[in-house]
Design a protein around this motif. Structure first.
Motif, PDB file in Angstrom:
ATOM      1  N   ARG A  87      36.196  -8.422 -10.729  1.00  0.00           N
ATOM      2  CA  ARG A  87      35.313  -9.242  -9.881  1.00  0.00           C
ATOM      3  C   ARG A  87      34.276  -9.975 -10.724  1.00  0.00           C
ATOM      4  O   ARG A  87      33.960 -11.138 -10.485  1.00  0.00           O
ATOM      5  N   ALA A  88      33.758  -9.261 -11.703  1.00  0.00           N
ATOM      6  CA  ALA A  88      32.755  -9.899 -12.571  1.00  0.00           C
ATOM      7  C   ALA A  88      33.366 -11.083 -13.319  1.00  0.00           C
ATOM      8  O   ALA A  88      32.739 -12.134 -13.471  1.00  0.00           O
ATOM      9  N   MET A  89      34.620 -10.906 -13.754  1.00  0.00           N
ATOM     10  CA  MET A  89      35.303 -12.007 -14.445  1.00  0.00           C
ATOM     11  C   MET A  89      35.420 -13.201 -13.517  1.00  0.00           C
ATOM     12  O   MET A  89      35.235 -14.345 -13.928  1.00  0.00           O
ATOM     13  N   TYR A  90      35.731 -12.891 -12.288  1.00  0.00           N
ATOM     14  CA  TYR A  90      35.891 -13.980 -11.321  1.00  0.00           C
ATOM     15  C   TYR A  90      34.569 -14.721 -11.129  1.00  0.00           C
ATOM     16  O   TYR A  90      34.525 -15.955 -11.128  1.00  0.00           O
ATOM     17  N   CYS A  91      33.489 -13.947 -10.992  1.00  0.00           N
ATOM     18  CA  CYS A  91      32.181 -14.584 -10.798  1.00  0.00           C
ATOM     19  C   CYS A  91      31.834 -15.450 -11.996  1.00  0.00           C
ATOM     20  O   CYS A  91      31.342 -16.569 -11.849  1.00  0.00           O
ATOM     21  N   GLU A  92      32.087 -14.899 -13.177  1.00  0.00           N
ATOM     22  CA  GLU A  92      31.709 -15.660 -14.357  1.00  0.00           C
ATOM     23  C   GLU A  92      32.586 -16.902 -14.513  1.00  0.00           C
ATOM     24  O   GLU A  92      32.125 -17.946 -14.973  1.00  0.00           O
ATOM     25  N   GLY A 132      49.541 -15.289  -5.365  1.00  0.00           N
ATOM     26  CA  GLY A 132      48.521 -16.265  -5.725  1.00  0.00           C
ATOM     27  C   GLY A 132      47.362 -16.287  -4.763  1.00  0.00           C
ATOM     28  O   GLY A 132      46.551 -17.198  -4.779  1.00  0.00           O
ATOM     29  N   TRP A 133      47.260 -15.277  -3.915  1.00  0.00           N
ATOM     30  CA  TRP A 133      46.207 -15.315  -2.905  1.00  0.00           C
ATOM     31  C   TRP A 133      44.829 -15.369  -3.518  1.00  0.00           C
ATOM     32  O   TRP A 133      43.916 -15.949  -2.991  1.00  0.00           O
ATOM     33  N   TRP A 134      44.725 -14.751  -4.654  1.00  0.00           N
ATOM     34  CA  TRP A 134      43.383 -14.713  -5.236  1.00  0.00           C
ATOM     35  C   TRP A 134      42.937 -16.084  -5.689  1.00  0.00           C
ATOM     36  O   TRP A 134      41.769 -16.350  -5.865  1.00  0.00           O
ATOM     37  N   LEU A 135      43.917 -16.937  -5.858  1.00  0.00           N
ATOM     38  CA  LEU A 135      43.553 -18.311  -6.190  1.00  0.00           C
ATOM     39  C   LEU A 135      43.030 -19.027  -4.967  1.00  0.00           C
ATOM     40  O   LEU A 135      42.566 -20.147  -5.034  1.00  0.00           O
ATOM     41  N   GLY A 136      43.158 -18.326  -3.844  1.00  0.00           N
ATOM     42  CA  GLY A 136      42.773 -18.979  -2.602  1.00  0.00           C
ATOM     43  C   GLY A 136      43.882 -19.891  -2.149  1.00  0.00           C
ATOM     44  O   GLY A 136      43.677 -20.820  -1.393  1.00  0.00           O
ATOM     45  N   LEU A 137      45.052 -19.607  -2.613  1.00  0.00           N
ATOM     46  CA  LEU A 137      46.151 -20.517  -2.332  1.00  0.00           C
ATOM     47  C   LEU A 137      47.329 -19.716  -1.867  1.00  0.00           C
ATOM     48  O   LEU A 137      47.567 -18.622  -2.321  1.00  0.00           O
ATOM     49  N   GLY A 138      48.054 -20.303  -0.992  1.00  0.00           N
ATOM     50  CA  GLY A 138      49.335 -19.716  -0.656  1.00  0.00           C
ATOM     51  C   GLY A 138      50.348 -20.338  -1.572  1.00  0.00           C
ATOM     52  O   GLY A 138      50.142 -21.421  -2.103  1.00  0.00           O
ATOM     53  N   TRP A 139      51.405 -19.661  -1.759  1.00  0.00           N
ATOM     54  CA  TRP A 139      52.392 -20.172  -2.690  1.00  0.00           C
ATOM     55  C   TRP A 139      53.712 -20.197  -1.955  1.00  0.00           C
ATOM     56  O   TRP A 139      54.244 -19.176  -1.578  1.00  0.00           O
ATOM     57  N   VAL A 140      54.203 -21.327  -1.686  1.00  0.00           N
ATOM     58  CA  VAL A 140      55.470 -21.391  -0.958  1.00  0.00           C
ATOM     59  C   VAL A 140      56.477 -22.149  -1.803  1.00  0.00           C
ATOM     60  O   VAL A 140      56.130 -22.843  -2.748  1.00  0.00           O
ATOM     61  N   ARG A 155      39.464 -22.751  -9.468  1.00  0.00           N
ATOM     62  CA  ARG A 155      40.303 -21.611  -9.107  1.00  0.00           C
ATOM     63  C   ARG A 155      40.595 -20.765 -10.339  1.00  0.00           C
ATOM     64  O   ARG A 155      40.754 -19.573 -10.241  1.00  0.00           O
ATOM     65  N   LEU A 156      40.698 -21.419 -11.424  1.00  0.00           N
ATOM     66  CA  LEU A 156      40.890 -20.680 -12.663  1.00  0.00           C
ATOM     67  C   LEU A 156      40.404 -21.559 -13.802  1.00  0.00           C
ATOM     68  O   LEU A 156      40.644 -22.749 -13.807  1.00  0.00           O
ATOM     69  N   SER A 157      39.695 -20.927 -14.718  1.00  0.00           N
ATOM     70  CA  SER A 157      39.335 -21.695 -15.899  1.00  0.00           C
ATOM     71  C   SER A 157      39.588 -20.833 -17.111  1.00  0.00           C
ATOM     72  O   SER A 157      39.441 -19.619 -17.069  1.00  0.00           O
ATOM     73  N   ARG A 158      40.010 -21.478 -18.135  1.00  0.00           N
ATOM     74  CA  ARG A 158      40.239 -20.727 -19.354  1.00  0.00           C
ATOM     75  C   ARG A 158      39.856 -21.644 -20.500  1.00  0.00           C
ATOM     76  O   ARG A 158      40.401 -22.735 -20.647  1.00  0.00           O
ATOM     77  N   TYR A 159      38.902 -21.210 -21.277  1.00  0.00           N
ATOM     78  CA  TYR A 159      38.444 -22.036 -22.390  1.00  0.00           C
ATOM     79  C   TYR A 159      38.979 -21.471 -23.686  1.00  0.00           C
ATOM     80  O   TYR A 159      38.875 -20.273 -23.932  1.00  0.00           O
ATOM     81  N   TYR A 160      39.549 -22.328 -24.481  1.00  0.00           N
ATOM     82  CA  TYR A 160      40.074 -21.881 -25.764  1.00  0.00           C
ATOM     83  C   TYR A 160      39.097 -22.193 -26.874  1.00  0.00           C
ATOM     84  O   TYR A 160      39.361 -21.987 -28.038  1.00  0.00           O
ATOM     85  N   GLU A 161      37.997 -22.725 -26.463  1.00  0.00           N
ATOM     86  CA  GLU A 161      36.956 -23.048 -27.425  1.00  0.00           C
ATOM     87  C   GLU A 161      35.648 -22.719 -26.713  1.00  0.00           C
ATOM     88  O   GLU A 161      35.534 -22.928 -25.512  1.00  0.00           O
ATOM     89  N   GLN A 162      34.709 -22.231 -27.467  1.00  0.00           N
ATOM     90  CA  GLN A 162      33.482 -21.784 -26.831  1.00  0.00           C
ATOM     91  C   GLN A 162      32.762 -22.931 -26.102  1.00  0.00           C
ATOM     92  O   GLN A 162      32.441 -23.942 -26.696  1.00  0.00           O
ATOM     93  N   VAL A 163      32.551 -22.740 -24.806  1.00  0.00           N
ATOM     94  CA  VAL A 163      31.707 -23.670 -24.057  1.00  0.00           C
ATOM     95  C   VAL A 163      30.672 -22.819 -23.339  1.00  0.00           C
ATOM     96  O   VAL A 163      31.014 -21.815 -22.732  1.00  0.00           O
TER      97      VAL A 163
END
Lengths: 1092, 161
Positions: A76-81, B139-147, B15-23
């Motif tokens: 959950r913390a990961m999600y918040c961050e 994928g519900w946690w993305l807030g999305l349904g996946w069909v 919905r998802l972020s992933r940084y490969y470089e420090q921001v």
């Protein structure tokens, strides 16, 4: 093997967890995500996350929280961050989780650490021991996790501690461990290269690993190493080539395939490495020619990913030591990219071209027309890339044109930046740069838009922006100001006047002082002075002394406007009541009903004035043509609905030829000297050109023709394409040095400039172009409504530098340029000339004479059987070059206009890969075709269905035909033409009743009086028949002095015409659901009658 | 070089972020907002690459969801464009078959890591179905349904539950 491990990892949650526990855990996070999804505002989200974070905080500090719960909390913390909220209080718990938890907890802990912490974070040190322990673990999963985290974040200083352990893992029996170890070492190399120098030999082992995954990971390191010192790794070229060959040969397991392309990203990586190795090294390059060729060949499948590989391949081919055969193939690939209708490919093509022109500038020449089109592309990214390309080909000869284009682009930037501006200060700073660099070259709408943006924002939101602006401008003004462009000064003074009061800390006296200082500068223009004074007027009162001083000094100014403003300023500063009344804040309420004029109106009415009538009503009553004589168009005001209408009056300005405008007019101007035009008095020279309304004048005397040529380039719509071609020739000049660009033959000649004014021709009879021009201009003057001039008639080319140069070589044979006659005889030589040179120039004009109308009309026999019966226009020659000649013909089908293009091979050889591309911005172009080859002396037909959704007076079409006379030499022949709305009008067959119903339902109407044809019989009938013939209208009924006519735009919007004889004129009333359609139909009716 | 990966919906929610470089954390939200604004401003017929500050953005839209990748200038845009689709295919395979637990977020992050950190060693068919586990709404946690649409392609839709 890796699959087994991965499967185990994936299966773990299911195996270890009790069903209820999992469900419970899942629920908390699911709840959180669900509620976030349902929120609508950022504010609500903020509150929710804050609540969540405080709940998390409570839970983590509670001693009763189990490791399992902690794991869930961490997610959950990961999600918040991830949503951007600070959860730093959980960092330490993430480390604890990694240190103390079981396998699952460790996993989440490590992940959280790698997401939360960056390299320099001090907490990472706490992880080092855990990592060391896990690396030595017998549990593969733990080793794997430790290596993963090391490959992402690891403190630089602690690398020596884990390095030996990681190195050992390079020879681990498990593939996944080896792979992760390689990645960890790659990370080490990136952050501390000198620490891993001693293990380069081991990388080599990884490269030859039996597992393709490990090999692929090692490529990351090699790409990096080779980029830094290519010479040390030349001996590996063979290995990389072998690997690429194996990949291409499909030797990798199928699960590396993506849409049945073997390991595409691996291929790309290998191609990059190869291009670095082969750069400026012939012997190394020779090793890879074969595999590159194979790669180019293999990547022919029609999928994006193969194009991505091709792009990389093309880059490699152009980077390494050149090989003609490969270069040719690569150039063809680029050509396919650039010409592709897929926008992503076009982009990639431009990018490739940008890269390639550094090595071979000539390649840009082949695609010059495409580049010109891309320069005006609506897509910002494409435009930007095109400019990048132009930047690379800048040379001494085209620099002015390119810089001009770049400045145009610069003017375009500010509006675009608004969508991207990351913050206010950056935006203001950028605009400052734009203003001070672009300066007065900027179009006026840039400062205007900028000020409007500042002014229209909401007070709370944009005060910040305004504050930045004020602050930044004060700083600018405190510096050296004399070099600043006027428009920047104006912007600054306006902003300071409006918003200086927002900034509390700023001393108003200071603002006044700075502005006054500007007034004293000699370089400041009087317009800017007015801006400055207006700004001073707006600055709130209180500084009367300063203002009065200023007003005093200006009251003796020689500029009356300034004097007046100074007076106003003086009065306003002395009389605060007046000031409040004049300068009300936020006094922006506009009284659109003009109610404040009510008193005035009633007074006037009482005094006997006539009540106001809308313009069309007046028109009806007066039946007086209010238009200036040069236009015969309806006054656009004559309609009830002026809004949203494209006025044909405007359009007609461009189509109303200065020379033969008389024939359009309802007034007979024959023999009358035109002394006054739209822009005032016409220079005497132009006035010598008589109105061309002489039906018998098939061939004009030479003097007239010369005069006609001296006239300014006529703004024909179809000249647009010519403009592009000229632009092309001025942009790409100087690129094909040594190739036969005829303009470059004489280097002493001034570089041809775009929009250069024409020179009078010294030779009129020998020059093919001017002969042609005289022919066709007289032809066009004879033409009636049907004269839709196809753009490539040379007479429509404004005689610019191109044609000037086109003529000059003829008199000077010495410079070795092939003349038109030569080109006909020596076609093969000519192909390359067209390729390398400017295709616009080398166009033997005599060829058109070979197809007189009688011959061309035979072409209609070639029409497909299903089209033969359709009504069609005459065949008109479009363009030609020594190999091909193009003619076209319009076929009127009910639901579309068919444009048939006849492509005739004039040579004795087979022409291959003939492809026609037709583009038109205003029209929908459907269907088209490509033929493989065109036999000698034969003609092929291709047709396009054109649809018009919105009427335009004239629509210009552009297109290119590309073909190959010799394999590998693609020639392109541009052509263009115009179509008129009349081509798209179809009769609408309705009964009188239906007409009546329809009439009532239509909203947009236009009224206008037209000329009534009175030559024979019933004038109304004659006139309507003339219109019917010219425009394909359907005459529904004629009752007494009234007639009703109906038509429609293809199978779309109808237009109803109601005609009534009104004295000697025909009162026409048009209605349509389409706002602009009546105007266009009226315009064409008018033309038709004028020509009759 | 890939700098970051974002999954954002049309409303601009990450919905998802992933940084490969420090921001910096504080800068991420505004960066993401700018990125999505930049992508939303584009029309369908425009190309899928946008210049954005020092990055090039490559974006791909799946129904209401944008997947945006920030890359450096020297990267091959089209290959990244396809990599995004590969990613989606992998997710589709993964999430349509595996029972979802709180592990999903980590699982997704692992995919991001694997795919985008080392695109050249991508394997698609690595996810094995665990027998006896029903597909839930993935994928519900993305807030999305996946069909799955008729083409068998995974498509994101906004969750209605």
């Amino acid at each position: 093997m890796s699959d087994v491990v991965e499967k185990t990892l994936t299966a773990l949650p299911g195996l270890f967890e009790s069903q209820t526990g999992a469900a419970k855990i899942t629920n908390r996070l699911r709840q959180l995500i669900k509620s976030i999804t349902e929120l609508t505002s950022k504010h609500e989200e903020e509150n929710l996350i804050k609540r969540e974070l405080s709940a998390i905080k409570e839970q983590v500090s509670s001693p009763n929280t189990t490791m399992k719960q902690m794991r869930e909390i961490m997610v959950r913390a990961m999600y918040c961050e991830m949503l951007g909220y600070d959860a730093s209080f959980t960092y330490i718990h993430a480390i604890k989780l990694a240190q103390q938890g079981g396998v699952l907890e460790k996993r989440v802990g490590y992940l959280a650490v790698s997401l939360f912490l960056n390299e320099g974070h001090e907490l990472l040190l706490l992880l080092v021991n855990t990592v060391l322990k896990d690396l030595q673990s017998t549990n593969l999963i733990e080793v794997c996790m430790a290596l993963t985290v090391v490959a992402q974040v690891f403190p630089k200083d602690m690398i020596p501690a884990v390095l030996p352990l990681v190195e050992d893992k390079l020879s681990h029996p498990k593939e996944i461990i080896r792979r992760k170890a390689v990645l960890a070492l790659y990370k080490f190399y990136l952050i501390a290269p000198n620490q891993v120098q001693h293990i380069h030999a081991k990388f080599c082992k990884a490269l030859s690993d039996k597992d393709p995954g490990v090999m692929a990971s090692s490529l990351h390191i090699y790409l990096q190493l080779i980029r830094e010192s290519p010479d040390s790794y030349k001996d590996l070229t063979g290995s990389f080539v072998t690997i690429l060959k194996q990949v291409l040969g499909g030797k990798l397991p199928v699960d590396f395939n993506y849409h049945s392309v073997p390991a595409p990203w691996l291929q790309i990586q290998l191609l990059r490495i190869l291009s670095l190795l082969g750069k400026e090294d012939q012997s190394t390059s020779e090793l890879m020619y074969e595999v590159l060729d194979e790669s180019l060949r293999r990547a022919e499948m029609n999928h994006n990913i193969t194009y991505a590989i091709l792009y990389e391949c093309v880059k490699a081919v152009y980077t390494i030591h050149p090989k003609a055969e490969l270069l040719e193939k690569a150039a063809r690939c680029i050509g396919n990219f650039v010409l592709s209708p897929k926008i992503n490919l076009k982009y990639l093509g431009l990018k490739a071209l940008t890269y390639v022109v550094q090595h071979d500038a000539k390649l840009a020449l082949q695609h010059q027309m495409t580049i010109i089109e891309c320069l005006d592309h609506s897509d910002f990214t494409i435009k930007r890339e095109t400019l990048e390309l132009l930047f690379r080909i800048t040379n001494a000869q085209n620099v002015t044109v390119i810089v001009e284009k770049m400045l145009d682009f610069l003017c375009y930037v500010p509006i675009k930046t608004l969508t991207f501006a990351p913050d206010n200060s950056w935006f203001i700073q950028t605009m400052n740069d734009v203003f001070s660099i672009g300066g007065d070259l900027l179009q006026q709408d840039v400062p205007n838009n900028f000020l409007r943006l500042l002014a229209e924002g909401k007070p709370e939101e944009d005060d910040q922006l305004r504050l930045y602006a004020v602050e930044s401008y004060l700083t600018v003004l405190k510096g050296h100001t004399s070099h600043l462009p006027q428009c920047f000064l104006q912007v600054m003074s306006w902003v300071l006047g409006e918003y200086a009061h927002l900034q509390e800390s700023v001393d108003r006296r200071e603002v006044i002082r700075l502005l006054t200082q500007l007034l004293d500068q000699r370089s400041v223009s009087s317009e800017t002075r007015v801006w400055i004074l207006s700004a001073l007027t707006k600055i709130p009162e209180g500084q009367t002394d300063l203002i009065l001083d200023l007003a005093e000094s200006l009251s003796s100014s020689q500029d009356t406007v300034l004097r007046q403003q100074a007076q106003e300023l003086r009065h306003l500063s002395q009389d605060s009541q007046l000031r409040e009344w004049v300068l009300v804040e936020n006094s922006c309420a506009v009284d659109s009903s003009l109610s404040f004029l009510d008193g005035f109106v009633s007074e006037a009415l009482a005094a006997g004035a006539a009540p106001y009538k809308p313009p069309h009503q007046r028109q009806e009553e007066l039946s007086l043509n209010l238009e200036p004589y040069s236009f015969s168009l309806p006054v656009s005001l004559s309609s009830c609905s002026i809004t949203d209408r494209q006025s044909p009056t405007l359009l007609s300005v461009s189509s109303g030829l200065s020379g033969n405008s008389a024939e359009l007019s309802t007034l007979i101007l024959e023999g009358v000297k035109r002394v006054w035009g739209k822009d005032g008095y016409l220079p005497q020279k132009e006035a010598t050109a008589p109105p061309v309304d002489e039906p018998s004048a098939a061939v004009q005397p030479a003097s007239q023709q010369e005069a006609a040529e001296r006239i300014e380039p006529r703004p024909e719509p179809s000249t647009q394409n010519q403009d592009k071609q000229q632009l092309a020739s001025s942009l790409f000049v100087g690129l094909g040095v040594g190739s036969s660009v005829s303009l470059l033959g004489k280097s002493e000649a001034p570089p041809p400039r775009f929009r250069k004014k024409p020179r009078p021709h010294e030779s009129s009879s020998s020059s093919g172009t001017s002969k042609r021009s005289s022919d066709s201009s007289s032809h066009s003057s004879r033409n009636t409504t049907d004269s839709f001039l196809y753009g490539s008639f040379p007479e429509e080319e404004p005689a610019t530098s191109i044609s000037t140069f086109d003529h000059t070589p003829k008199s000077t044979t010495a410079n070795g340029l092939s003349q038109n006659k030569d080109t006909k005889e020596d076609r093969h030589a000519n192909t390359s000339q067209i390729l390398g040179g400017d295709m616009v120039i080398v166009r033997p004009s005599t060829i058109q004479d070979k197809h007189p109308p009688s011959v061309s009309s035979d072409l209609t026999a070639l029409l497909p059987a299903d089209l033969k019966d359709l009504p069609h226009s005459d065949v008109i020659s479009l363009t030609s070059d020594p190999s091909l000649s193009l003619s076209s013909c319009r076929l009127f089908r009910d639901e579309a206009l068919l444009l048939v293009i006849f492509i005739s091979n004039c040579t004795e050889t087979v022409i291959k890969d003939v492809a026609v591309q037709l583009t038109c911005e205003e029209l929908k172009v459907c269907t088209g075709n490509v033929m493989d080859c065109l036999e000698a002396r034969s003609t092929s037909v291709c047709h396009y269905a054109l649809l018009m959704d919105d009427p335009h007076t004239n629509v210009s079409l552009t297109g290119t035909v590309s073909y190959q006379t010799q394999p590998g030499h693609t020639n392109t022949l541009p052509f263009s033409g115009t179509l008129s709305t009349a081509d798209f009008i179809r009769p609408l067959v309705v009964t009188t009743e239906e007409y009546g119903k329809l009439w009532l339902s239509l909203s947009h109407d236009v009224k206008q009086n037209l000329k009534l044809l009175t030559d024979a019989g019933d004038p109304l009938r004659t006139t309507l028949n003339a219109l019917k013939d010219a425009l394909q209208l359907h005459v529904v009924d004629i009752i007494g002095s009234e007639g009703i006519v109906a038509c429609r735009l293809l199978s779309g919007a109808p237009c109803l015409l109601h005609c009534r004889v009104n004295g000697a004129a025909l009162a026409m009333w048009l209605r349509s659901p389409h706002p602009a359609l009546p105007d266009f139909i009226l315009y064409h009716c008018q033309r038709a009658l004028a020509h009759h | 070089m890939i700098k970051f990966l974002l999954m954002v919906n049309k409303q601009g929610q990450t919905r998802l972020s992933r940084y490969y470089e420090q921001v910096e954390l504080g800068k991420r939200a505004s960066l993401e907002a700018d990125v999505v604004r930049g992508c939303l401003a584009r029309r369908k017929e425009e190309c899928s690459f946008v210049e954005f500050k020092d990055y090039k953005l490559v974006y791909r839209q799946y129904a209401a969801l944008f997947i945006v990748v920030g890359i450096t200038e020297n990267e091959n845009e089209l290959s990244i464009y396809e990599l995004v689709h590969n990613f989606v295919e992998v997710l589709d395979k993964y999430f349509s078959r595996v029972t979802l637990t709180a592990q999903d977020l980590p699982a997704l992050h692992r995919q991001c890591l694997q795919l985008f950190q080392e695109p050249c060693s991508v394997r698609i068919h690595r996810f094995k179905v665990l027998p006896g586990q029903d597909a839930m709404i993935p994928g519900w946690w993305l807030g999305l349904g996946w069909v799955k649409d008729e083409l068998g392609l995974g498509v994101f839709i906004k969750a209605t539950h």
